[in-house]
Design a protein around this motif. Structure first.
Motif, mmCIF file in Angstrom:
data_model
loop_
_atom_site.group_PDB
_atom_site.id
_atom_site.type_symbol
_atom_site.label_atom_id
_atom_site.label_comp_id
_atom_site.label_asym_id
_atom_site.label_seq_id
_atom_site.Cartn_x
_atom_site.Cartn_y
_atom_site.Cartn_z
ATOM 1 N N ARG A 89 0.844 -1.202 0.000
ATOM 2 C CA ARG A 89 0.000 0.000 0.000
ATOM 3 C C ARG A 89 0.878 1.252 0.000
ATOM 4 N N PRO A 90 0.323 2.396 -0.397
ATOM 5 C CA PRO A 90 1.107 3.629 -0.280
ATOM 6 C C PRO A 90 1.472 3.894 1.183
ATOM 7 N N GLY A 91 2.699 4.300 1.410
ATOM 8 C CA GLY A 91 3.178 4.526 2.770
ATOM 9 C C GLY A 91 2.973 5.967 3.222
ATOM 10 N N TRP A 92 3.646 6.298 4.327
ATOM 11 C CA TRP A 92 3.442 7.640 4.902
ATOM 12 C C TRP A 92 3.991 8.739 4.024
ATOM 13 N N GLN A 93 5.079 8.515 3.312
ATOM 14 C CA GLN A 93 5.579 9.571 2.431
ATOM 15 C C GLN A 93 4.471 9.979 1.461
ATOM 16 N N MET A 94 3.837 8.985 0.854
ATOM 17 C CA MET A 94 2.776 9.265 -0.116
ATOM 18 C C MET A 94 1.575 9.906 0.586
ATOM 19 N N PHE A 95 1.256 9.417 1.784
ATOM 20 C CA PHE A 95 0.139 9.999 2.536
ATOM 21 C C PHE A 95 0.363 11.491 2.769
ATOM 22 N N PHE A 96 1.554 11.827 3.246
ATOM 23 C CA PHE A 96 1.814 13.232 3.574
ATOM 24 C C PHE A 96 1.940 14.093 2.320
ATOM 25 N N LEU A 97 2.446 13.528 1.237
ATOM 26 C CA LEU A 97 2.439 14.275 -0.031
ATOM 27 C C LEU A 97 1.006 14.611 -0.423
ATOM 28 N N ARG A 98 0.122 13.614 -0.296
ATOM 29 C CA ARG A 98 -1.286 13.868 -0.662
ATOM 30 C C ARG A 98 -1.946 14.894 0.264
ATOM 31 N N MET A 303 3.838 1.049 8.716
ATOM 32 C CA MET A 303 3.706 -0.134 7.857
ATOM 33 C C MET A 303 2.475 -0.966 8.221
ATOM 34 N N ASP A 304 1.839 -0.635 9.327
ATOM 35 C CA ASP A 304 0.711 -1.433 9.801
ATOM 36 C C ASP A 304 -0.518 -1.234 8.908
ATOM 37 N N ARG A 305 -1.475 -2.138 9.048
ATOM 38 C CA ARG A 305 -2.667 -2.083 8.187
ATOM 39 C C ARG A 305 -3.434 -0.774 8.349
ATOM 40 N N ASN A 306 -3.389 -0.229 9.541
ATOM 41 C CA ASN A 306 -4.094 1.048 9.796
ATOM 42 C C ASN A 306 -3.150 2.251 9.700
ATOM 43 N N SER A 307 -2.132 2.128 8.864
ATOM 44 C CA SER A 307 -1.112 3.184 8.772
ATOM 45 C C SER A 307 -1.721 4.541 8.413
ATOM 46 N N ASP A 308 -2.700 4.541 7.520
ATOM 47 C CA ASP A 308 -3.308 5.823 7.126
ATOM 48 C C ASP A 308 -4.052 6.470 8.292
ATOM 49 N N GLN A 309 -4.682 5.625 9.108
ATOM 50 C CA GLN A 309 -5.424 6.150 10.258
ATOM 51 C C GLN A 309 -4.470 6.846 11.239
ATOM 52 N N VAL A 310 -3.340 6.210 11.500
ATOM 53 C CA VAL A 310 -2.355 6.810 12.411
ATOM 54 C C VAL A 310 -1.798 8.093 11.800
ATOM 55 N N ALA A 311 -1.488 8.032 10.509
ATOM 56 C CA ALA A 311 -0.934 9.219 9.839
ATOM 57 C C ALA A 311 -1.918 10.391 9.874
ATOM 58 N N GLN A 312 -3.212 10.083 9.769
ATOM 59 C CA GLN A 312 -4.207 11.160 9.784
ATOM 60 C C GLN A 312 -4.184 11.896 11.125
ATOM 61 N N HIS A 313 -4.032 11.158 12.224
ATOM 62 C CA HIS A 313 -3.913 11.799 13.540
ATOM 63 C C HIS A 313 -2.703 12.726 13.577
ATOM 64 N N ILE A 314 -1.603 12.259 13.019
ATOM 65 C CA ILE A 314 -0.374 13.066 13.030
ATOM 66 C C ILE A 314 -0.551 14.312 12.165
ATOM 67 N N SER A 315 -1.127 14.122 10.996
ATOM 68 C CA SER A 315 -1.354 15.256 10.092
ATOM 69 C C SER A 315 -2.251 16.300 10.760
ATOM 70 N N ASP A 316 -3.318 15.823 11.416
ATOM 71 C CA ASP A 316 -4.224 16.750 12.106
ATOM 72 C C ASP A 316 -3.471 17.534 13.177
ATOM 73 N N TRP A 317 -2.629 16.837 13.936
ATOM 74 C CA TRP A 317 -1.846 17.508 14.982
ATOM 75 C C TRP A 317 -0.935 18.556 14.365
ATOM 76 N N LEU A 318 -0.284 18.202 13.252
ATOM 77 C CA LEU A 318 0.646 19.143 12.611
ATOM 78 C C LEU A 318 -0.089 20.390 12.114
ATOM 79 N N PHE A 319 -1.281 20.192 11.545
ATOM 80 C CA PHE A 319 -2.039 21.357 11.073
ATOM 81 C C PHE A 319 -2.544 22.200 12.246
ATOM 82 N N THR A 320 -2.690 21.602 13.409
ATOM 83 C CA THR A 320 -3.045 22.375 14.599
ATOM 84 C C THR A 320 -1.872 23.258 15.047
ATOM 85 N N GLN A 321 -0.649 22.758 14.853
ATOM 86 C CA GLN A 321 0.537 23.529 15.253
ATOM 87 C C GLN A 321 0.814 24.684 14.309
#
Lengths: 323, 323
Positions: A89-98, A303-321
């Motif tokens: 699946r697309p990893g975090w690099q691709m997630f954050f690019l999107r 790399m976990d199956r819910n990788s996008d879910q975890v990344a979304q939490h991180i992205s949300d936190w970053l946009f809060t900062q």
């Protein structure tokens, strides 16, 4: 999952840091290097570049986040950490690019495409290597001794989110490592950050321990730190506190950390660091995934199956900062 | 130079090839791996993945070429070869993406992000390393002994296209290499091509020698070969001719090959191969840059100042073969 394409201005890479290291007194050898070509003299004596890191960037035409993301992998790993997941699946690099982040995906000093200088001439100590057996418990797929080359015989934690049928794809990412070169790694990373400008660092394991020190020394270069399961933490000296409080920290922890004593110990050190930071008035947030009801994450949530879910939490936190 | 952005569907990577290699009989060691964490036991005994290659892909939303480009670097190098040039311009990977090619940029078995298994336990022989002094003449920046860490003291061929002020950026790309593992490299590459489907291979130096053998063995997987300064060539057995003629070959040669005896020798072997291929009715083209009035190219034309000009010739040739 977001399957939209991204508008990319440029993909490329560069080296940062490093200096000349010279080798003398070795006997040149005559070696057949190319098939059907003549032998040639291989002379190891001479000058090498040693100590550099490798930085691979993907710059968007229109980034949405004000700072680029710098990705720092963990011990015995490379920037491959952040690319596709082991099950493809697309990893975090691709997630954050999107999500609109420019990414700078690094290989630390001596790892992967950064290269390593001759051992034993330049590096006096031998590297160590990570095998699948160690990684199985260290990355918390299952208990110690639980790895088997036979997929059906693997002992797996119940609810495991890592796609264990593809565990060997993770094993294929391991590279030789040295254990005593953290300061050299940081020196090269500082040069990379100076070149790129202020960044957000998303870091993993050993890389997260280094990233915490970077915030102590160079808060001018770091707009936020995301610390995925830091392998312990550096000392936090009172003199560094006024620097560290300038940098928002997000600590991210997966599941099963209580089962293996090592991760309990590492986490205790990092938790204490997080508390010191909070007490001094810094932004010190912790995303404890199981406590949030997100269960089963390994040491490599990217790399976990819910990788996008975890990344979304991180992205949300970053946009809060910053936004 | 084309500065337009590209519409990218996905960036990612995977490993191909490799098998389990086991290490036994080593004494486990207690090592401090993480600062402020407890010591932990490092036990090299166990199972490793050995023999894999690393493949990093960039897939366009709407590729214009019918086959993806697979990029095979040369000896002691990695896929960094094809990324930015040493002086920071977009490299060939970016050029070909802008031309509408999907790219699969590889690190061969044991190089870069592909990782390497323990030496001396799994690989019996020690790796060799390339220093700046060797690279200076081998890559034809200038004559043997012409490298100096002092930029002003370097002996540079007149008309040199390589940006020699950034020579250390090239030096920073070198990784340890083994000289006797060509067949293992090919095995992993075959698996990568089977996964991706028929490809065009753009290859450099040692990688070009391997790519010629790949065309002998697996013409079903290869739609065309671009061979940038092959380091000699494999044997071309009569039994392989019917395979090889199915694959169009483009040989690309830079300048100054007459000055260094090694490159004259390597080229003579490759030229003979090209003639055998042509005699058997295959497409066997040679882009001799100086003969075309394009002068001053080093062994790494993808890094030279006129890199886009050389790439444009290759792109035009590829679109002539397939479109």
């Amino acid at each position: 999952m977001n399957q939209t394409s991204i508008d990319v201005l440029e993909i490329g890479s560069f080296s940062c840091g490093g200096q000349i290291a010279s080798v003398h007194g070795r006997e040149p050898k005559r070696v057949k290097v190319a098939r059907n070509g003549p032998d040639r003299i291989v002379d190891l004596n001479g000058d090498y570049i040693a100590g550099q890191c490798y930085v691979q960037f993907t710059r968007l035409l229109k980034p949405k986040y004000p700072y680029p993301l710098m990705l720092w992998h963990g011990g015995a790993m490379t920037g491959a950490t952040w690319e596709s997941t082991p099950d493809g699946r697309p990893g975090w690099q691709m997630f954050f690019l999107r999500q609109g982040f420019d990414t700078y995906n690094c290989d630390a000093f001596e790892r992967g495409r950064a290269g390593s200088a001759p051992y034993p001439e330049v590096y006096k100590e031998a590297p160590i290597y990570r095998n699948l057996n160690e990684a199985w418990s260290l990355f918390r797929m299952g208990p110690k001794g639980g790895y088997s080359t036979d997929l059906n015989k693997r002992k797996i934690y119940a609810g495991q989110q890592f796609p264990v049928a593809y565990f060997e794809q993770l094993g294929a990412q391991f590279v030789p490592r040295w254990t005593n070169h953290g300061q050299e790694s940081l020196s090269a990373y500082y040069e990379a950050m100076e070149k790129v400008g202020p960044v957000v660092i998303v870091s993993h394991s050993q890389g997260a321990n280094l990233a915490m020190e970077a915030a102590q020394k160079r808060p001018d270069l770091i707009k936020a730190l995301v610390l995925i399961e830091p392998a312990a933490a550096p000392q936090l000296e009172p003199a560094d506190l006024h620097n560290v409080v300038q940098v928002p920290h997000l600590f991210v922890w997966g599941d099963f950390t209580g089962d293996d004593g090592l991760w309990s110990d590492y986490r205790a050190v990092a938790d204490e660091y997080a508390q010191q930071l909070a007490a001094a008035g810094g932004v010190s947030d912790t995303l404890d995934l199981p406590a949030q009801g997100i269960c089963g994450n390994s040491h490599v949530p990217m790399m976990d199956r819910n990788s996008d879910q975890v990344a979304q939490h991180i992205s949300d936190w970053l946009f809060t900062q910053h936004s």
